[in-house]
Motif scaffolding. Sequence first.
Motif, PDB file in Angstrom:
ATOM      1  N   ALA A   1     -48.410  -3.787  -7.728  1.00 57.62           N
ATOM      2  CA  ALA A   1     -48.985  -3.112  -6.551  1.00 57.62           C
ATOM      3  C   ALA A   1     -49.618  -4.103  -5.576  1.00 57.62           C
ATOM      4  CB  ALA A   1     -50.040  -2.107  -6.996  1.00 57.62           C
ATOM      5  N   ASP A   2     -49.556  -3.775  -4.305  1.00 56.27           N
ATOM      6  CA  ASP A   2     -50.301  -4.535  -3.297  1.00 56.27           C
ATOM      7  C   ASP A   2     -51.715  -3.994  -3.154  1.00 56.27           C
ATOM      8  OD1 ASP A   2     -48.275  -6.300  -2.643  1.00 56.27           O
ATOM      9  OD2 ASP A   2     -47.382  -4.920  -1.203  1.00 56.27           O
ATOM     10  N   VAL A   3     -51.875  -2.674  -3.309  1.00 61.25           N
ATOM     11  CA  VAL A   3     -53.224  -2.097  -3.204  1.00 61.25           C
ATOM     12  C   VAL A   3     -54.001  -2.470  -4.470  1.00 61.25           C
ATOM     13  CG1 VAL A   3     -52.443  -0.143  -1.774  1.00 61.25           C
ATOM     14  CG2 VAL A   3     -52.592   0.140  -4.265  1.00 61.25           C
ATOM     15  N   PRO A   4     -55.339  -2.444  -4.405  1.00 62.05           N
ATOM     16  CA  PRO A   4     -56.107  -2.786  -5.599  1.00 62.05           C
ATOM     17  C   PRO A   4     -55.870  -1.818  -6.751  1.00 62.05           C
ATOM     18  CG  PRO A   4     -57.573  -2.110  -3.806  1.00 62.05           C
ATOM     19  CD  PRO A   4     -56.201  -2.195  -3.230  1.00 62.05           C
ATOM     20  N   VAL A   5     -55.878  -2.366  -7.958  1.00 64.62           N
ATOM     21  CA  VAL A   5     -55.697  -1.559  -9.171  1.00 64.62           C
ATOM     22  C   VAL A   5     -56.976  -1.660 -10.002  1.00 64.62           C
ATOM     23  CG1 VAL A   5     -54.429  -1.362 -11.353  1.00 64.62           C
ATOM     24  CG2 VAL A   5     -53.191  -1.823  -9.215  1.00 64.62           C
ATOM     25  N   ILE A   6     -57.431  -0.512 -10.478  1.00 69.74           N
ATOM     26  CA  ILE A   6     -58.623  -0.451 -11.332  1.00 69.74           C
ATOM     27  C   ILE A   6     -58.187   0.007 -12.721  1.00 69.74           C
ATOM     28  CG2 ILE A   6     -60.838   0.682 -11.712  1.00 69.74           C
ATOM     29  CD1 ILE A   6     -60.983   1.102  -8.642  1.00 69.74           C
TER      30      ILE A   6
ATOM     31  N   VAL B   1     -55.633   2.777  -3.321  1.00 72.52           N
ATOM     32  CA  VAL B   1     -56.173   2.213  -4.563  1.00 72.52           C
ATOM     33  C   VAL B   1     -55.561   3.005  -5.725  1.00 72.52           C
ATOM     34  CG1 VAL B   1     -58.231   3.701  -4.552  1.00 72.52           C
ATOM     35  CG2 VAL B   1     -58.308   1.560  -5.810  1.00 72.52           C
ATOM     36  N   ILE B   2     -55.294   2.300  -6.828  1.00 74.76           N
ATOM     37  CA  ILE B   2     -54.697   2.963  -7.998  1.00 74.76           C
ATOM     38  C   ILE B   2     -55.643   2.797  -9.187  1.00 74.76           C
ATOM     39  CG2 ILE B   2     -52.788   2.892  -9.667  1.00 74.76           C
ATOM     40  CD1 ILE B   2     -51.006   1.853  -7.332  1.00 74.76           C
ATOM     41  N   VAL B   3     -55.928   3.905  -9.877  1.00 76.26           N
ATOM     42  CA  VAL B   3     -56.740   3.876 -11.090  1.00 76.26           C
ATOM     43  C   VAL B   3     -55.835   4.287 -12.246  1.00 76.26           C
ATOM     44  CG1 VAL B   3     -58.742   4.867 -12.260  1.00 76.26           C
ATOM     45  CG2 VAL B   3     -58.823   4.482  -9.798  1.00 76.26           C
ATOM     46  N   ILE B   4     -55.739   3.449 -13.259  1.00 77.07           N
ATOM     47  CA  ILE B   4     -54.805   3.729 -14.355  1.00 77.07           C
ATOM     48  C   ILE B   4     -55.492   3.630 -15.713  1.00 77.07           C
ATOM     49  CG2 ILE B   4     -54.000   1.308 -14.268  1.00 77.07           C
ATOM     50  CD1 ILE B   4     -51.293   2.313 -15.377  1.00 77.07           C
TER      51      ILE B   4
ATOM     52  N   ASN C   1     -59.773   9.064   5.272  1.00 76.42           N
ATOM     53  CA  ASN C   1     -58.327   8.810   5.402  1.00 76.42           C
ATOM     54  C   ASN C   1     -57.754   7.865   4.342  1.00 76.42           C
ATOM     55  OD1 ASN C   1     -58.140  10.528   7.595  1.00 76.42           O
ATOM     56  ND2 ASN C   1     -58.579   8.871   9.046  1.00 76.42           N
ATOM     57  N   ARG C   2     -58.568   7.430   3.389  1.00 79.71           N
ATOM     58  CA  ARG C   2     -58.042   6.608   2.291  1.00 79.71           C
ATOM     59  C   ARG C   2     -57.689   7.530   1.123  1.00 79.71           C
ATOM     60  NH1 ARG C   2     -59.980   4.071   6.079  1.00 79.71           N
ATOM     61  NH2 ARG C   2     -60.385   1.836   6.096  1.00 79.71           N
ATOM     62  N   ILE C   3     -56.707   7.083   0.341  1.00 81.76           N
ATOM     63  CA  ILE C   3     -56.234   7.896  -0.796  1.00 81.76           C
ATOM     64  C   ILE C   3     -56.401   7.118  -2.091  1.00 81.76           C
ATOM     65  CG2 ILE C   3     -54.187   8.972  -1.856  1.00 81.76           C
ATOM     66  CD1 ILE C   3     -54.750  10.487   0.598  1.00 81.76           C
ATOM     67  N   LEU C   4     -56.953   7.789  -3.090  1.00 79.07           N
ATOM     68  CA  LEU C   4     -57.070   7.251  -4.455  1.00 79.07           C
ATOM     69  C   LEU C   4     -55.965   7.891  -5.299  1.00 79.07           C
ATOM     70  CD1 LEU C   4     -59.276   6.049  -6.776  1.00 79.07           C
ATOM     71  CD2 LEU C   4     -59.612   8.482  -7.082  1.00 79.07           C
ATOM     72  N   ALA C   5     -55.194   7.065  -6.015  1.00 78.27           N
ATOM     73  CA  ALA C   5     -54.180   7.597  -6.934  1.00 78.27           C
ATOM     74  C   ALA C   5     -54.656   7.398  -8.369  1.00 78.27           C
ATOM     75  CB  ALA C   5     -52.854   6.873  -6.726  1.00 78.27           C
ATOM     76  N   THR C   6     -54.648   8.470  -9.153  1.00 78.78           N
ATOM     77  CA  THR C   6     -55.062   8.363 -10.558  1.00 78.78           C
ATOM     78  C   THR C   6     -53.856   8.592 -11.464  1.00 78.78           C
ATOM     79  OG1 THR C   6     -55.640  10.715 -10.616  1.00 78.78           O
ATOM     80  CG2 THR C   6     -57.421   9.185 -10.154  1.00 78.78           C
ATOM     81  N   LEU C   7     -53.646   7.665 -12.395  1.00 75.40           N
ATOM     82  CA  LEU C   7     -52.577   7.807 -13.388  1.00 75.40           C
ATOM     83  C   LEU C   7     -53.222   7.732 -14.761  1.00 75.40           C
ATOM     84  CD1 LEU C   7     -51.269   6.035 -10.903  1.00 75.40           C
ATOM     85  CD2 LEU C   7     -49.383   5.811 -12.485  1.00 75.40           C
ATOM     86  N   PHE C   8     -53.376   8.872 -15.394  1.00 75.14           N
ATOM     87  CA  PHE C   8     -54.028   8.904 -16.704  1.00 75.14           C
ATOM     88  C   PHE C   8     -53.010   9.267 -17.767  1.00 75.14           C
ATOM     89  CE2 PHE C   8     -58.616   8.129 -16.468  1.00 75.14           C
ATOM     90  CZ  PHE C   8     -58.702   7.839 -15.115  1.00 75.14           C
ATOM     91  N   PHE C   9     -52.652   8.257 -18.572  1.00 74.85           N
ATOM     92  CA  PHE C   9     -51.705   8.456 -19.665  1.00 74.85           C
ATOM     93  C   PHE C   9     -52.425   8.789 -20.965  1.00 74.85           C
ATOM     94  CE2 PHE C   9     -49.583   5.867 -16.536  1.00 74.85           C
ATOM     95  CZ  PHE C   9     -48.318   6.424 -16.474  1.00 74.85           C
TER      96      PHE C   9
END
Length: 308
Positions: free
Chosen positions: A122-127, A104-107, A45-53
């Motif tokens: 962000a409040d969630v952890p950022v990687i 969690v956000i991965v950028i 039930n956790r979601i990982l968001a990936t933002l790859f520029f």
Amino acid sequence: MIDGPFKGRDFISILDWNRQDLELLFGRADEMKKFEKNGSELLKNRILATLFFEPSTRTRLSFETAMIRLGGGVIGFSDPSTSRMTTGETLADTIRMLDSYSNVIVIRHKIEGSARLAAEVADVPVINAGDGSQHHPTQTLTDLYTMKKEFGHIDGLKIAILGDLRQTRSASSLAYGLSHFKDVKLFLISPDALRMRQEVKDQLSDSKVEFVESMNIERHLPELDVLYVTRLQKERFVDPSDYEKFRGSYTVTTAMLQKAKKGMIVMHHLPRIDEIPLEIDKTPGARYFQQAANGLPARMALLSMIID
Ligand code: CP
């Protein structure tokens, strides 16, 4: 609970975590190996968001695999032209949206400081999956974990980093990561114009890491435990003719490896271009594909530790 202090923590630079944190993570990565193929419900039930520029194969796909193997889901983009940033939405507003959608956000971004900015919003952890030319902390986790698996320790290793040290973030990030360990000797081998940046060398000096700069890899091979090769960063040369000038200037050859110390391993952050020809893949020290594979348990460990 061992993870208590890690929940919610960002991972922007390898210098943000101390040696004890890294050792805990390596232990957790060993535990994660049993879930690599069969999965678990640890992050259900956790979601990982990936933002790859910027482009990625290993980092993005291993993060996505890690999250799915741990029972979570994945959203995000690998092509920023499909996002509203093309119509002027700011990075900060984009992060605010993903903060509310994910755990969690991965950028990855070409501008240094982008991941730090995202973490402030962000409040969630950022990687940080790589920003600018200095930081790529999860690559360094993968690299240090690989050395630990190969040798049983990182202290005391003699390691050469070869190639485009000025522009390769995996190289500077590795140097930063090694500054957590004792009695490491570093050989920074590059063409003169591609030497390691001064701020990285300052960190090594402050951490009492012995290092030498050189332009001759063959001279040092007999004493190395690790030869870490980097890619010439074509996309970061302002003048394309400079890329052509340096191309092929530090290719590893099988003849060269005859001079290496027995047991020396060859690592590379990948992708490679022509600095490691295909025939090196069959040599006993080639570890770059195993290294990339180790990125999966290392990232599973990180996600499991920081996601609440
Ligand atoms: N080593 C690395 O960061 O690979 P990718 O660019 O494919 O993610």
